[in-house]
Design a protein around this motif. Structure first.
Motif, PDB file in Angstrom:
ATOM      1  N   UNK A   1      22.043  96.638-114.444  1.00  0.00           N
ATOM      2  CA  UNK A   1      23.065  95.650-114.089  1.00  0.00           C
ATOM      3  C   UNK A   1      24.193  95.669-115.108  1.00  0.00           C
ATOM      4  N   UNK A   2      23.849  95.795-116.382  1.00  0.00           N
ATOM      5  CA  UNK A   2      24.891  95.841-117.408  1.00  0.00           C
ATOM      6  C   UNK A   2      25.732  97.096-117.265  1.00  0.00           C
ATOM      7  N   UNK A   3      25.083  98.227-117.002  1.00  0.00           N
ATOM      8  CA  UNK A   3      25.804  99.484-116.837  1.00  0.00           C
ATOM      9  C   UNK A   3      26.744  99.394-115.638  1.00  0.00           C
ATOM     10  N   UNK A   4      26.268  98.829-114.543  1.00  0.00           N
ATOM     11  CA  UNK A   4      27.096  98.671-113.349  1.00  0.00           C
ATOM     12  C   UNK A   4      28.305  97.796-113.675  1.00  0.00           C
TER      13      UNK A   4
ATOM     14  N   UNK B   1      34.911 107.583-115.886  1.00  0.00           N
ATOM     15  CA  UNK B   1      35.499 107.019-117.109  1.00  0.00           C
ATOM     16  C   UNK B   1      34.422 106.403-117.998  1.00  0.00           C
ATOM     17  N   UNK B   2      33.480 105.706-117.389  1.00  0.00           N
ATOM     18  CA  UNK B   2      32.392 105.099-118.153  1.00  0.00           C
ATOM     19  C   UNK B   2      31.498 106.182-118.741  1.00  0.00           C
ATOM     20  N   UNK B   3      31.173 107.186-117.933  1.00  0.00           N
ATOM     21  CA  UNK B   3      30.351 108.294-118.432  1.00  0.00           C
ATOM     22  C   UNK B   3      31.028 108.976-119.610  1.00  0.00           C
ATOM     23  N   UNK B   4      32.316 109.233-119.491  1.00  0.00           N
ATOM     24  CA  UNK B   4      33.051 109.912-120.561  1.00  0.00           C
ATOM     25  C   UNK B   4      33.054 109.092-121.848  1.00  0.00           C
TER      26      UNK B   4
ATOM     27  N   UNK C   1      31.732 100.413-107.864  1.00  0.00           N
ATOM     28  CA  UNK C   1      32.087 101.384-108.893  1.00  0.00           C
ATOM     29  C   UNK C   1      32.571 102.637-108.183  1.00  0.00           C
ATOM     30  N   UNK C   2      33.849 102.942-108.356  1.00  0.00           N
ATOM     31  CA  UNK C   2      34.414 104.139-107.737  1.00  0.00           C
ATOM     32  C   UNK C   2      34.005 105.361-108.556  1.00  0.00           C
TER      33      UNK C   2
END
Length: 178
Positions: free
Chosen positions: A39-42, A60-63, A53-54
């Motif tokens: 949930x936090x990651x989302x 962008x989050x992964x990077x 989440x597009x």
């Protein structure tokens, strides 16, 4: 937990240093599913806070997370960097709770190493964003059930959280009247 969900979390964990979607942290995030870690990651990935989440938001989050795991800032994450980053995150999340049993940690380590080797396409002992991107995109598409290029909370939740034991039940093939 479905195999696809574990693989997705593994890919995310390698990329994010977050614990998805290996080693020490993937099973921890997988266990928490959409409770705490997922949930936090989302929430973090949902940049515009629209509940979806597009693909761009996910990348962008992964990077950004990848950059956190790349301790020496050489553009690649080695197994040692990944493991150290994951252990630190897991310990911070665990707080006062006891560590998982040794056997479980060993299985987590083994799975993580396997995922790491799978992502390390050029076999140089480091996973780069370029190596990670095709896998991350494939896992994103696999979870994007409605094909709208965005993931909803329902699309990333484990099947058992939706009341399904082993994924959606296949629909019987239509029969032809003879």
């Amino acid at each position: 937990m479905t195999r696809t969900r574990k693989i997705t979390l593994s890919a995310l964990a390698v990329a994010l240093g977050a614990g998805a979607l290996g080693a020490v942290a993937v099973p921890a995030l997988a266990q928490e599913g959409m409770r705490r870690g997922g949930a936090m990651l989302f929430q973090q990935a949902d940049g515009n806070k629209d509940g979806r989440v597009t693909a761009d938001e996910a990348w962008n989050t992964l990077s950004a997370r990848f950059g956190e795991a790349d301790a020496n800032k050489d553009g690649g994450v080695s197994w040692d960097e990944f493991r150290a980053h994951m252990q630190a995150r897991m310990e911070a999340r665990r707080g006062d709770r006891p560590a998982p049993p040794a056997g479980r940690l060993a299985r987590m380590e083994e799975r993580g190493q396997g995922m790491f080797r799978a992502l390390d396409a050029d076999r140089d002992g480091r996973v780069t964003l370029a190596e990670l991107r095709p896998f991350a995109e494939a896992m994103f598409r696999a979870r994007d059930a409605n094909g709208d290029n965005a993931l909803s909370r329902e699309e990333v939740r484990p099947h058992h959280a939706r009341g399904e034991r082993h994924g959606p039940r296949p629909q019987p093939a239509p029969t032809q009247a003879q």
